[in-house]
Enzyme design. Structure first.
Site, PDB file in Angstrom:
ATOM      1  NE  ARG A   4      10.741  -0.529  -7.322  1.00 61.68           N
ATOM      2  CZ  ARG A   4      10.790  -0.201  -8.611  1.00 61.68           C
ATOM      3  NH1 ARG A   4      11.759   0.582  -9.064  1.00 61.68           N
ATOM      4  NH2 ARG A   4       9.886  -0.651  -9.448  1.00 61.68           N
ATOM      5  CG  ASP A  13       5.125   5.585  -1.381  1.00 58.46           C
ATOM      6  OD1 ASP A  13       4.905   4.522  -0.788  1.00 58.46           O
ATOM      7  OD2 ASP A  13       4.257   6.471  -1.482  1.00 58.46           O
ATOM      8  NE  ARG A  26       0.461   7.120   0.609  1.00 55.72           N
ATOM      9  CZ  ARG A  26       1.344   8.034   0.224  1.00 55.72           C
ATOM     10  NH1 ARG A  26       2.533   7.660  -0.254  1.00 55.72           N
ATOM     11  NH2 ARG A  26       1.045   9.325   0.320  1.00 55.72           N
TER      12      ARG A  26
END
Length: 291
Positions: free
Chosen positions: A55, A57, A202
């Site tokens: 998944r 974001d 990130r």
């Protein structure tokens, strides 16, 4: 009784158009999963649920996302491909689809995932690729960033790089490869791991940036990792420079998802030889298991 078949598909999307991968029940913002399920359901003429390999974001892109779904509908691969893409919004499309064995699962059969993070390290931001590169105007030392990144190789508790909303059962993951490379004003961070925590890439970039600026020493990466405390790390870097570029599955499933892209970078990777296959041999030699 109608036979239910399992299908796998390779999906590409521009994350700028979507509020992340996962379908949300509490708001009407577009997501990749919702768009795909609506398109597949229309072509199959029944409600379809899709599962993905990893998944992503909000704002994060994909060139080799892998999904699977089950359907009794009889459609040719070409029929699925054209029908689904016709019903998808701009910014997402399936690149390949085929029937697979019932044992295949996009998430649980994945042995590793590959991400790439692209930084436009120049005084001025890009007008044409503003949503596909992270702009960082302060000079970065890519060599020091690469040196620092090597502290993350192997099996670690990555809690220091884990977002508070992460739903993973364990923060322990295995980093198989991590490299930082510069071509002119373009810097690429490539990461391959058994799996990734929410915002993990990130947050890693958020530590590498001050190291690249030489505001922090190379060893700061090791210190942050060992704290297992998110508060001791840096910022969460922007999502627009992040790409999900490949998934490693056992070869018997024959899923065409070796690391690729993004398209703006691929010719350079092919010419320089920086493009590398998944680190299966390295994993076997190290005796590392994958999820």
């Amino acid at each position: 009784m109608t036979e239910v078949r399992r299908y796998a598909a390779v999906v590409e999307y521009n994350g700028t158009h979507f509020h992340g991968w996962q379908k949300q029940s509490h708001h009407n913002k577009p997501t990749v999963q919702a768009a795909l399920e609506a398109a597949f359901s229309k072509v199959a003429n029944h409600e379809v649920t899709v599962s993905c390999a990893g998944r992503t974001d909000t704002g994060v892109h994909a060139t080799r996302q892998v999904i699977h779904f089950d359907s009794p509908a009889k459609r040719s691969n070409y029929g699925w491909l054209m029908g689904v893409n016709t019903n998808l919004p701009d910014g997402v499309s399936i690149q390949w689809i085929d029937e697979v064995s019932p044992e295949f699962h996009a998430r649980y059969k994945a042995r590793a995932r590959r991400y790439r993070y692209l930084i436009n390290n120049s005084p001025a931001k890009s007008a044409l690729q503003y949503d596909q590169l992270t702009w960082w105007r302060y000079p970065l030392n890519a060599e020091k960033m690469n040196e620092a990144a090597q502290y993350l190789l192997g099996e670690h508790d990555f809690s220091a790089f884990r977002a508070k909303d992460c739903q993973a059962k364990s923060p322990v993951k295995i980093m198989h490869r991590i490299e930082v490379k510069r071509w002119g004003d373009l810097i690429m961070l490539e990461l391959e791991a058994s799996a990734f925590l929410y915002h993990m890439v990130r947050n890693i970039v958020g530590v590498l940036l001050p190291i690249g600026e030489e505001h922090q020493p190379v060893g700061w990466m090791k210190e942050v990792l060992e704290t297992r405390d998110r508060k001791q790390a840096g910022i969460t870097a922007p999502g627009e420079g992040l790409y999900f570029v490949g998934v490693d599955f056992p070869p018997q499933f024959e899923i065409p998802c070796e690391p690729y892209g993004p398209a703006l970078l691929q010719p350079l990777l092919d010419v320089t030889g920086f493009q590398q296959p998944f680190a299966n041999k390295q994993r076997e030699e190290a005796g590392l298991k994958s999820l």
